[in-house]
Design a protein around this motif. Structure first.
Motif, PDB file in Angstrom:
ATOM      1  N   ALA A  20     -52.425  -0.499 -31.879  1.00  0.00           N
ATOM      2  CA  ALA A  20     -53.052   0.467 -32.783  1.00  0.00           C
ATOM      3  C   ALA A  20     -52.130   1.661 -33.022  1.00  0.00           C
ATOM      4  CB  ALA A  20     -54.388   0.934 -32.214  1.00  0.00           C
ATOM      5  N   GLU A  21     -51.443   2.113 -31.959  1.00  0.00           N
ATOM      6  CA  GLU A  21     -50.524   3.242 -32.105  1.00  0.00           C
ATOM      7  C   GLU A  21     -49.353   2.877 -33.022  1.00  0.00           C
ATOM      8  OE1 GLU A  21     -49.549   3.912 -28.063  1.00  0.00           O
ATOM      9  OE2 GLU A  21     -51.425   4.966 -27.593  1.00  0.00           O
ATOM     10  N   ILE A  22     -48.843   1.654 -32.876  1.00  0.00           N
ATOM     11  CA  ILE A  22     -47.740   1.212 -33.735  1.00  0.00           C
ATOM     12  C   ILE A  22     -48.196   1.148 -35.186  1.00  0.00           C
ATOM     13  CG2 ILE A  22     -46.224  -0.734 -34.284  1.00  0.00           C
ATOM     14  CD1 ILE A  22     -46.183  -1.342 -31.242  1.00  0.00           C
ATOM     15  N   LYS A  37     -37.738   1.640 -47.462  1.00  0.00           N
ATOM     16  CA  LYS A  37     -36.884   2.503 -46.651  1.00  0.00           C
ATOM     17  C   LYS A  37     -37.344   2.600 -45.198  1.00  0.00           C
ATOM     18  CE  LYS A  37     -35.277   5.412 -50.468  1.00  0.00           C
ATOM     19  NZ  LYS A  37     -35.189   6.800 -51.008  1.00  0.00           N
ATOM     20  N   ALA A  38     -38.529   2.153 -44.922  1.00  0.00           N
ATOM     21  CA  ALA A  38     -39.035   2.217 -43.540  1.00  0.00           C
ATOM     22  C   ALA A  38     -38.260   1.253 -42.655  1.00  0.00           C
ATOM     23  CB  ALA A  38     -40.527   1.874 -43.515  1.00  0.00           C
ATOM     24  N   THR A  39     -38.049   1.638 -41.414  1.00  0.00           N
ATOM     25  CA  THR A  39     -37.361   0.790 -40.444  1.00  0.00           C
ATOM     26  C   THR A  39     -38.205   0.688 -39.179  1.00  0.00           C
ATOM     27  OG1 THR A  39     -36.179   2.630 -39.401  1.00  0.00           O
ATOM     28  CG2 THR A  39     -35.127   1.567 -41.313  1.00  0.00           C
ATOM     29  N   THR A  40     -37.954  -0.363 -38.419  1.00  0.00           N
ATOM     30  CA  THR A  40     -38.671  -0.499 -37.147  1.00  0.00           C
ATOM     31  C   THR A  40     -38.288   0.635 -36.195  1.00  0.00           C
ATOM     32  OG1 THR A  40     -36.942  -2.058 -36.442  1.00  0.00           O
ATOM     33  CG2 THR A  40     -39.005  -2.987 -37.286  1.00  0.00           C
ATOM     34  N   ASN A  41     -37.045   1.118 -36.264  1.00  0.00           N
ATOM     35  CA  ASN A  41     -36.649   2.241 -35.410  1.00  0.00           C
ATOM     36  C   ASN A  41     -37.466   3.485 -35.741  1.00  0.00           C
ATOM     37  OD1 ASN A  41     -34.772   0.699 -34.086  1.00  0.00           O
ATOM     38  ND2 ASN A  41     -32.985   1.573 -35.103  1.00  0.00           N
ATOM     39  N   THR A  45     -40.087   5.367 -33.259  1.00  0.00           N
ATOM     40  CA  THR A  45     -39.976   6.801 -32.973  1.00  0.00           C
ATOM     41  C   THR A  45     -41.292   7.506 -33.265  1.00  0.00           C
ATOM     42  OG1 THR A  45     -37.610   6.799 -33.465  1.00  0.00           O
ATOM     43  CG2 THR A  45     -38.748   8.924 -33.575  1.00  0.00           C
ATOM     44  N   ALA A  46     -41.907   7.184 -34.407  1.00  0.00           N
ATOM     45  CA  ALA A  46     -43.178   7.814 -34.758  1.00  0.00           C
ATOM     46  C   ALA A  46     -44.279   7.449 -33.771  1.00  0.00           C
ATOM     47  CB  ALA A  46     -43.589   7.408 -36.176  1.00  0.00           C
ATOM     48  N   ALA A  47     -44.183   6.250 -33.196  1.00  0.00           N
ATOM     49  CA  ALA A  47     -45.183   5.807 -32.215  1.00  0.00           C
ATOM     50  C   ALA A  47     -44.890   6.329 -30.813  1.00  0.00           C
ATOM     51  CB  ALA A  47     -45.259   4.284 -32.194  1.00  0.00           C
ATOM     52  N   GLY A  48     -43.706   6.937 -30.631  1.00  0.00           N
ATOM     53  CA  GLY A  48     -43.341   7.471 -29.321  1.00  0.00           C
ATOM     54  C   GLY A  48     -42.946   6.405 -28.318  1.00  0.00           C
ATOM     55  N   ILE A  49     -42.383   5.295 -28.813  1.00  0.00           N
ATOM     56  CA  ILE A  49     -41.962   4.214 -27.928  1.00  0.00           C
ATOM     57  C   ILE A  49     -40.549   3.799 -28.297  1.00  0.00           C
ATOM     58  CG2 ILE A  49     -44.317   3.359 -27.592  1.00  0.00           C
ATOM     59  CD1 ILE A  49     -43.700   1.155 -29.628  1.00  0.00           C
ATOM     60  N   SER A  50     -39.944   2.971 -27.470  1.00  0.00           N
ATOM     61  CA  SER A  50     -38.609   2.462 -27.759  1.00  0.00           C
ATOM     62  C   SER A  50     -38.706   1.281 -28.716  1.00  0.00           C
ATOM     63  CB  SER A  50     -37.925   2.023 -26.477  1.00  0.00           C
ATOM     64  OG  SER A  50     -38.562   0.868 -25.958  1.00  0.00           O
ATOM     65  N   PRO A  51     -37.637   0.988 -29.482  1.00  0.00           N
ATOM     66  CA  PRO A  51     -37.655  -0.215 -30.328  1.00  0.00           C
ATOM     67  C   PRO A  51     -37.932  -1.478 -29.524  1.00  0.00           C
ATOM     68  CG  PRO A  51     -35.841   1.207 -30.964  1.00  0.00           C
ATOM     69  CD  PRO A  51     -36.432   1.803 -29.720  1.00  0.00           C
ATOM     70  N   TYR A  55     -40.829  -4.331 -30.207  1.00  0.00           N
ATOM     71  CA  TYR A  55     -40.571  -5.756 -30.435  1.00  0.00           C
ATOM     72  C   TYR A  55     -41.373  -6.649 -29.481  1.00  0.00           C
ATOM     73  CZ  TYR A  55     -36.765  -4.441 -33.548  1.00  0.00           C
ATOM     74  OH  TYR A  55     -36.030  -3.931 -34.580  1.00  0.00           O
ATOM     75  N   GLN A  56     -41.967  -6.072 -28.444  1.00  0.00           N
ATOM     76  CA  GLN A  56     -42.852  -6.852 -27.593  1.00  0.00           C
ATOM     77  C   GLN A  56     -44.132  -7.253 -28.344  1.00  0.00           C
ATOM     78  OE1 GLN A  56     -43.642  -4.782 -23.944  1.00  0.00           O
ATOM     79  NE2 GLN A  56     -41.481  -4.551 -23.423  1.00  0.00           N
ATOM     80  N   PHE A  57     -44.445  -6.476 -29.374  1.00  0.00           N
ATOM     81  CA  PHE A  57     -45.679  -6.720 -30.116  1.00  0.00           C
ATOM     82  C   PHE A  57     -45.441  -7.253 -31.527  1.00  0.00           C
ATOM     83  CE2 PHE A  57     -46.514  -3.378 -27.012  1.00  0.00           C
ATOM     84  CZ  PHE A  57     -47.638  -3.874 -26.369  1.00  0.00           C
ATOM     85  N   PHE A  58     -44.337  -6.849 -32.151  1.00  0.00           N
ATOM     86  CA  PHE A  58     -44.052  -7.273 -33.526  1.00  0.00           C
ATOM     87  C   PHE A  58     -42.582  -7.645 -33.640  1.00  0.00           C
ATOM     88  CE2 PHE A  58     -47.589  -4.243 -33.942  1.00  0.00           C
ATOM     89  CZ  PHE A  58     -48.510  -5.024 -34.634  1.00  0.00           C
ATOM     90  N   PRO A  59     -42.259  -8.797 -34.215  1.00  0.00           N
ATOM     91  CA  PRO A  59     -40.861  -9.232 -34.287  1.00  0.00           C
ATOM     92  C   PRO A  59     -40.049  -8.506 -35.346  1.00  0.00           C
ATOM     93  CG  PRO A  59     -42.271 -10.849 -35.333  1.00  0.00           C
ATOM     94  CD  PRO A  59     -43.187  -9.842 -34.688  1.00  0.00           C
TER      95      PRO A  59
END
Length: 205
Positions: A20-22, A37-41, A45-51, A55-59
């Motif tokens: 939900a946070e992601i 223009k959006a990136t997974t990085n 960052t916006a979710a406050g987690i590492s890339p 990737y544990q939740f979304f490829p």
């Protein structure tokens, strides 16, 4: 035994919160910079987690967009139900009808800027098109039901054409309302309703 039973549930709950946070973060990023223009990085960052955690939740970004689209469709479905299922369309005043139908849908779009970034793209991916199709069909059907209640003598083909026109006019004016400064939004909303009323009044009498 009880502790062992509870641990998987706690892990599942933590995983659901993280997803939900992601998705919340993705909605913000998509709304701010657009889908392309959006990136997974940036989302991580916006979710406050590492890339890596993301990737544990979304490829990839596409999978995030699909999950977010599914959530938007569910939320938009609730907004449509709020708009269309609590009103006697045959008897309510036309201005009140427009308020009851339009205001919840506008509120949803204002609260979810990422929705436009995903669904207003001219090159929307096939997966997102498929996700949006049921809600668009439901909206068209609900508008047709309003016309059927207010103008029962209107032939079915004319009713379908009028519903399609109303939906397209609404969608065409929606960016004007959403893009207006907060102080001007109410004025632009009234203008939208004025246009829709002008089209509806001759049809519904």
């Amino acid at each position: 035994m009880h502790a062992a039973d509870g641990q998987p549930r706690r892990r599942q709950a933590r995983g659901e919160r993280r997803i939900a946070e992601i998705l919340d973060a993705a909605a913000v990023v998509f709304g701010d910079v657009g889908y392309e223009k959006a990136t997974t990085n940036a989302i991580a960052t916006a979710a406050g987690i590492s890339p890596g955690s993301l990737y544990q939740f979304f490829p990839n970004k596409e999978a995030i967009a699909q999950a977010l689209a599914d959530r938007f469709v569910e939320q938009m479905g609730r907004a449509h139900r709020d708009a269309f299922e609590r009103t006697n369309f045959a008897t309510v005043d036309l201005d009140e009808l427009l308020d009851r139908v339009i205001d919840p849908i506008l509120a949803f779009n204002l609260a979810n800027p990422g929705f436009k970034a995903l669904f207003a793209r001219p090159d929307m991916p096939a997966g997102l098109t498929g996700a949006a199709a049921p809600i668009q069909a439901a909206l068209l059907g609900r508008v047709e039901s309003v016309l059927a209640a207010r103008a029962p003598a209107l032939p079915t083909t004319d009713r379908t054409r009028a519903a399609r026109t109303l939906v397209q006019v609404f969608k065409g004016l929606l960016p004007v309302v959403l893009g207006a400064p907060a102080g001007e939004r109410e004025v632009e909303t009234r203008e939208m309703k004025k246009v829709l009323r002008g089209y509806l009044a001759p049809i519904t009498g």
